[in-house]
Enzyme design. Structure first.
Site, PDB file in Angstrom:
ATOM      1  N   ASP A 371       0.792  -1.236   0.000  1.00 37.05           N
ATOM      2  CA  ASP A 371       0.000   0.000   0.000  1.00 37.05           C
ATOM      3  C   ASP A 371       0.824   1.286   0.000  1.00 37.05           C
ATOM      4  OD1 ASP A 371      -2.433   1.367   0.024  1.00 37.05           O
ATOM      5  OD2 ASP A 371      -2.470   1.506   2.207  1.00 37.05           O
ATOM      6  N   HIS A 575       3.173   4.370   6.347  1.00 30.29           N
ATOM      7  CA  HIS A 575       2.730   5.028   5.103  1.00 30.29           C
ATOM      8  C   HIS A 575       1.473   5.892   5.201  1.00 30.29           C
ATOM      9  CE1 HIS A 575       0.780   0.948   4.599  1.00 30.29           C
ATOM     10  NE2 HIS A 575      -0.244   1.718   4.296  1.00 30.29           N
TER      11      HIS A 575
END
Ligand SMILES: [Zn+2]
Length: 1004
Positions: A371, A575
């Site tokens: 991701d 992230h």
């Protein structure tokens, strides 16, 4: 024959929904519930169960946003319940919405002895009970749906202070249920067959065959006696379910997974509980399905279990040992890869793999980042040097312009290192193994005809949840099913072995894997980004001076303090934290954590420097940069004098800063209209233009506010050319400007004998949905721009010939960018900015102007409605730079300002390197606490180099290692060079372009 397909499809759909699905629960009876609401933050089990629980019933509301309510559930199993064809279960509905698991209410179910049964989530809300009385506790979390149905609108829900105090969920049911296993089997048969049928071409006989079988099922199952006739329904479908897959069917290795964002639309404290819910779901599913395999990344999440749920962690440890719970990725968290510095990205693996090796004796072989928002060209080498051989992501399928041509390929980094890479062609890390997901994998797989296998991660993710028994049932039915890809539940290792075996000569993708989306993540939440940059450099300083002092016998090495600081910094490179895409709560906490890191490291640095400087009263100037700075040598200290700034001189038509090396000329409004290198006479600022110009753009992306900058931002610009005041004050030129409610103070300084013009931008920023850039139109003809990445740089075109170039309209750089032509160039360095855009335009005389712009600030309104508001101080340096090495010099100096302490005298560097192309990135003591010295170096110019490394203390033996500080001799298929030197032997190292070398030295 007349075609009645649409009518049969409608009949089947309604029959399954209204007759079969409700009949899965054969009988149900409400259980007794009492409750206790936690006043504020979550408490441990033992504390919760000691409280006074009061009667509670379905229909009653519970807990404000981010609250917790403990429910105690008790009851007896009625006489005559149970039997061979049913399962007895507690089924609870906390007031679940139709949104996916992980974005709403969730629970964790305990036994009275404090052991964990499993999680309680939408679409996974049953636990087995009996024999004997029922007595369970549910720790229910009222996590709000921050995005809701109006995703991207500003919401107060992301901050406990503004989220409200009214309950947001209503308990719907807590029942004892008899689940009919035959009806359940029939429901799963129908789900898989309908899903497959919908993906098949209408012209295929197979599709019609499935439809007719489903029609027969509707005929033989009596809607009034579903339980009694379900077996006949299953018989009606048995034939089509038994028909085997085509020999050429695509092969899917299905890997159980749960993407758990370590923070995002929830704070890290909730992630810890999400992990417990998800992992306990997984452990329960493993008991039910022996062939189930679950891949889980992020050592941090395992470490949380070890600290907060030791019983669960021990059960995980056993499942790791038997191979069903598979640690993957080898990083501390699934970090961003654009923004973390080189050493930090290396430490993601050092800390991640270190944990896995220590706790499980297991080393993941693949990098697992499904991701993260694009992938640095430095990653192949870092991953290979950390012992990994494969890489997995699916995020590049989110590109909005160009489609990546491969699903299985070699990915080559800046240094030429290659890593075997796979993009799951199903384009998701949250598959439910539906017909649609499986068909998409087969349809999109790019290597058809050459290879025929892909990986599908399955399980609810983002907010956790993980795989369910429904998914395992789907996998069982698609092992070999005509018309469907062949599904095998397996490990990533199994997939990569098959992929390598069947695809021995994959294509190569060279350079960064730029995500053509989420370009705002280089800039959003500037304080979080600044905290990361400062922390990375403080850690460098703390390790360097502590290691130097320790090797000279002057101080102990502060292992624990450094480890704690590293783990905080590594977690916050997750992230959704460092990229700035989390709720306010997360970013407020991140800023507090960075302040704590700074507070912990300041005394470490100070004590080590004082120990090194010794007693005395002279100013001792320490330079942690790998290049000389302010008269101090690289990695050493000089005894005064303290560096000074050159005072500005007012001139007639504006102001001039001139130190004999460079001359900066400002007009009456304080705009930098000329910057000339005295020796060459070369002008840096494009004719008729102004540099260090503040520009404000409208910044209203089409979607994903904190994540995205859309190209249309360029359509509207306001340039801040007017000054509110321009003052030559002491040693600086200070220019004040304003825009609407925001105020800016730009301070320009020139140090003695330096070619670097330092520009400090102080912003009091009160805009919303605006992008602030600092523009440098440069008199340089550059077709490519070099931008620093981890352990090197990338060269990106400044033109837009191809759709790939067009899409790369905003890019990430670390400490510097460089644009040049033969023999001349310009560096623009920064101390906490990552977002840039570098383009070209035409001057009236026919030459090109290279426009370098830093993206200083944004102000998106989702998910944090107040992102980036308030005070910011951002520093930039502009200098003539013939090569990237001058840019690198400035980048390090700006990020590692010298520090002065009082002491006895100069401090010789512990480590010196003979080649200016070879840079020291870290000096530290070994992770195993043996006292060995570890020096990480890299070739920075992008060419081959030789360097001699000298250490001021006696060395007994020196050798190269991988990033984990292991001797490469014992590592299979390593990308790390193996060299060793005996005592007294000169340490001479040959570097390939951009090569990272980790040198380990034992005291002599
Ligand atoms: Zn994520």
């Amino acid at each position: 024959m007349h075609d009645t397909t649409p009518q049969i499809e409608m009949r089947v759909e309604r029959f399954v929904r209204e007759r079969i699905a409700p009949a899965v629960e054969r009988r149900r009876v409400a259980l007794d519930v009492t409750a206790w609401e936690v006043p504020d933050e979550p408490v441990p089990f033992a504390e919760a169960v000691a409280q006074g629980f009061t009667p509670f019933e379905p229909g009653m509301p519970w807990s404000k946003p981010w609250g917790t309510t403990w429910f105690r559930v008790t009851g007896e199993i009625p006489e005559g319940w149970g039997g061979a064809d049913v399962a007895l279960e507690m089924v609870a509905d906390l007031g679940f919405s139709a949104r996916q698991p992980g974005f709403q209410a969730e629970g964790l179910i305990y036994r009275p002895d404090g052991t964990i049964v499993k999680g309680l989530e939408p679409l996974n809300n049953a636990v087995p009970v009996g024999p004997g009385p029922i007595d369970l506790y549910i720790e229910a979390a009222s996590n709000p749906d921050v995005g809701g149905h109006y995703f991207y609108l500003p919401t107060p829900l992301g901050d406990k202070a503004t989220a409200g105090v009214e309950p947001i969920y209503t308990l719907r049911r807590v029942d004892l249920v008899e689940r009919d296993l035959t009806v359940y089997g029939l429901l799963r048969d129908c789900w898989t067959l309908v899903g497959l049928m919908e993906e098949l071409e209408a012209s295929l006989p197979r599709r019609a065959e499935i439809l007719r079988a489903l029609e027969r099922m509707c005929d033989v199952v009596d809607p009034d006696r579903v339980a009694e006739t379900a077996a006949a329904g299953r018989d009606a479908l048995a034939g089509v379910l038994a028909s085997p897959a085509y020999p050429s069917a695509h092969r899917v290795i299905a890997v159980g997974h749960a993407h758990i964002d370590s923070a995002w639309l929830w704070p890290t404290r909730e992630t810890i509980r999400k992990c417990a819910r998800t992992f306990s779901n997984v452990l329960a599913l493993m008991d039910e399905y022996p062939d189930f395999v679950f891949a889980c990344s992020s050592a941090q999440q395992y470490a949380w279990m070890k600290d907060h749920y030791p019983e669960l962690f021990e059960r995980i440890r056993r499942r790791v040992a038997d191979g069903s719970f598979v640690p993957v990725g080898g990083m501390w968290v699934e970090s961003d890869t654009n923004l973390p510095g080189g050493e930090a990205l290396a430490r993601q693996f050092v800390y991640g793999k270190g944990f896995f090796l220590r706790e499980f004796g297991y080393e993941p072989d693949e990098v697992w980042l499904p991701d993260s928002f694009g992938y640095t060209a430095a990653l192949p080498q870092i991953a290979r040097a950390a012992g990994a051989h494969a890489f997995l992501t699916q995020k590049i399928s989110w590109n909005e312009t160009n489609r990546m041509p491969h699903h299985t390929f070699w990915w080559e980094g800046i240094d030429g290192s290659r890593i075997f890479t796979h993009f799951p062609p199903t384009d998701t890390y949250n598959s439910d193994l539906s017909g649609a997901d499986l068909a998409r994998a087969q349809r999109q797989y790019a290597e058809k005809g050459v290879s025929n296998v892909s990986l599908t991660p399955f399980g609810f993710g983002d907010g956790g949840g993980g795989p369910t028994r429904e998914m395992m049932e789907a996998a069982a039915r698609t092992r070999s099913l005509e018309g469907s890809p062949r599904v095998e539940v397996g490990t990533p290792e199994r997939f990569f072995a098959l992929a390598r075996e069947t695809h021995p000569a994959p294509a190569t993708w060279s350079g960064e894997m730029y995500l053509e989306l989420h370009r705002g993540t280089y800039t959003s939440q500037a304080r979080t980004k600044q905290g990361n940059r400062r922390s990375e450099h403080l850690l460098r300083e703390a390790e360097l001076w502590s290691a130097t002092a320790a090797w000279r016998g002057l101080a102990d090495y502060p292992y624990e303090t450094l480890d704690d600081a590293w783990r905080t910094v590594l977690l916050q490179q997750f992230h959704d934290i460092l990229p700035g895409s989390s709720i306010a709560w997360v970013h407020q906490e991140a800023e507090r954590n960075y302040a704590a890191v700074a507070a912990a490291l300041a005394p470490v640095i100070d004590e080590a420097q004082r120990a090194l400087a010794g007693p005395g009263s002279a100013p001792v100037v320490f330079n942690a940069a790998p290049v000389a700075s302010a008269g101090a040598p690289a990695l050493g200290a000089t005894a005064g004098p303290v560096p000074v700034w050159t005072a500005p001189v007012a001139a007639d038509a504006g102001w001039v800063l001139d130190n004999g090396v460079v001359r900066a000329v400002f007009d009456t409004t304080g705009l930098l209209v000329s910057f000339v290198e005295t020796s060459s006479g070369r002008e840096l600022v494009a004719a008729g233009e102004a540099a260090a110009l503040l520009q404000v753009f409208r910044d209203t992306p089409n979607q994903w506010d904190a994540w995205d900058i859309d190209e249309h931002y360029r359509h509207t610009v306001t340039e801040l050319r007017e000054a509110d005041a321009v003052d030559a004050t002491g040693d600086a030129l200070v220019v004040r400007r304003s825009f609407r409610r925001s105020a800016f103070v730009q301070t320009f300084r020139l140090a003695e004998a330096s070619s670097e013009l330092e520009i400090e931008t102080r912003a009091d920023w009160h805009e919303q949905e605006k992008l602030l850039k600092l523009a440098f139109p440069l008199a340089v003809h550059a077709d490519r721009a070099s931008s620093e990445v981890q352990f090197g740089h990338v060269r990106r075109p400044t033109h837009t010939n191809t759709s790939w170039d067009v899409a790369r309209f905003e890019t990430a750089a670390h400490r510097w960018v460089h644009v040049g032509e033969p023999g001349f160039g310009v560096a623009v360095a920064n101390d906490s900015t990552y977002g840039h855009d570098i383009t070209r335009r035409w001057a009236p005389d026919g030459s090109t102007v290279t426009l370098v712009r830093e993206s200083l600030l944004r102000a998106p309104r989702f998910p944090d409605p107040h992102a980036d508001q308030g005070e910011h101080v951002l520093r930039t340096a502009l200098r003539p730079a013939p090569t990237v090495l001058e840019a690198l010099d400035t980048g390090y100096r700006l990020n590692l300002p010298v520090r002065t302490v009082t002491g006895g005298g100069p401090v010789a560097p512990l480590v010196t390197v003979s080649s200016p192309a070879v840079v020291v990135e870290a000096v530290k003591l070994a992770e195993d606490r043996s006292g060995d010295l570890v020096v990480r170096l890299y070739e920075a110019r992008g060419g081959r180099a030789r360097a001699r490394v000298e250490v001021s203390e006696p060395v007994g033996r020196a050798w190269t290692t991988d990033l984990l500080e292991r001797d490469p001799a014992g590592l299979p298929d390593t990308a790390v060079q193996a060299s060793a030197w005996a005592a007294g032997e000169p340490i001479e190292i040959a570097f390939r372009p951009f090569e990272i070398v980790t040198l380990r030295l034992r005291r002599g």
